[in-house]
Design a protein around this motif. Structure first.
Motif, short mmCIF file in Angstrom:
data_model
loop_
_atom_site.label_atom_id
_atom_site.label_comp_id
_atom_site.label_asym_id
_atom_site.label_seq_id
_atom_site.Cartn_x
_atom_site.Cartn_y
_atom_site.Cartn_z
N ILE A 1 73.25 13.86 44.39
CA ILE A 1 73.16 13.75 42.93
C ILE A 1 72.69 15.06 42.30
N LEU A 2 71.87 15.80 43.01
CA LEU A 2 71.36 17.07 42.47
C LEU A 2 72.50 18.07 42.30
N GLU B 1 62.99 23.36 40.45
CA GLU B 1 62.55 23.34 39.06
C GLU B 1 62.30 21.89 38.62
N PRO B 2 61.43 21.69 37.62
CA PRO B 2 61.18 20.31 37.16
C PRO B 2 62.44 19.64 36.62
N ILE B 3 62.54 18.35 36.89
CA ILE B 3 63.68 17.54 36.45
C ILE B 3 63.15 16.36 35.64
N ALA C 1 64.61 9.07 41.71
CA ALA C 1 63.76 9.38 42.86
C ALA C 1 63.46 10.87 42.96
N TYR C 2 64.41 11.72 42.58
CA TYR C 2 64.20 13.17 42.64
C TYR C 2 63.58 13.74 41.37
N GLY D 1 56.54 15.73 45.95
CA GLY D 1 57.99 15.58 45.97
C GLY D 1 58.46 14.16 45.81
N PRO D 2 59.77 13.95 46.02
CA PRO D 2 60.37 12.63 45.83
C PRO D 2 59.68 11.55 46.65
#
Length: 175
Positions: free
Chosen positions: A16-17, A26-28, A93-94, A154-155
């Motif tokens: 998906i990324l 980087e922040p999402i 999730a990410y 992290g995730p």
């Protein structure tokens, strides 16, 4: 919370990324537009506009509910607006944060360990009230509360998976 059970063995797909052109270093942010067309949410939500201003130009994936919302977001620029349905659970999730006026996606974010803020202005359901009371979901009152930064771990670092096989063991039917 039912989302903790149906996501118990969920493993996010990192594809998906790449699909959305996101840099995991980087922040999402994942932002779900208010359900302006829903019967239970018939009024405008000023918080949402302020949230969009805070994340515009950053890695902000905005998930519109209507074609009209999609057109407005694309025209404004500075957002990633998917053209079709995506693997939203993997994206959440990410993500480093989620903001939504909805219910299910917010609870999925909680279940997946992603910090989440609700902008819902109607009467909250009992599950959402409990999640807020426990500090697992935040009620957004000011767009300045949205701090887009990498989360620690992290995730899925704060994920609390529930084993569906023991679901009924947790029910106290003696009351």
């Amino acid at each position: 919370m039912k989302e903790e059970y149906y996501l118990a063995d969920f493993e996010p797909d990192p594809a998906i990324l790449d699909e959305l052109g996101l840099n995991p270093a980087e922040p999402i942010a994942v932002i779900r537009t208010p359900p302006a067309v829903s019967l239970y949410h018939r009024f405008e939500n000023d918080l949402f506009g302020g949230v969009l201003e805070r994340v515009q130009g950053r890695q902000a994936v905005v998930l519109p509910r209507t074609p009209e919302q999609r057109v407005e977001l694309v025209k404004a620029g500075g957002f990633i607006v998917p053209e079709r349905a995506i693997d939203a659970q993997s994206l959440i999730a990410y993500a480093d944060l989620m903001v939504s006026a909805g219910g299910t996606m917010n609870r999925e974010a909680v279940a997946l360990g992603t910090p989440v803020w609700t902008t819902f202005e109607g009467r909250l359901g009992a599950v959402d009230e409990r999640l807020i009371a426990e500090g697992r979901m935040q009620k957004l009152t000011d767009p300045a509360e949205v701090d887009l930064r990498k989360r620690d771990g992290g995730p899925q670092s704060e994920r609390v998976p529930r084993d569906p096989r023991v679901f009924f063991d947790l029910l106290d039917c003696s009351r």
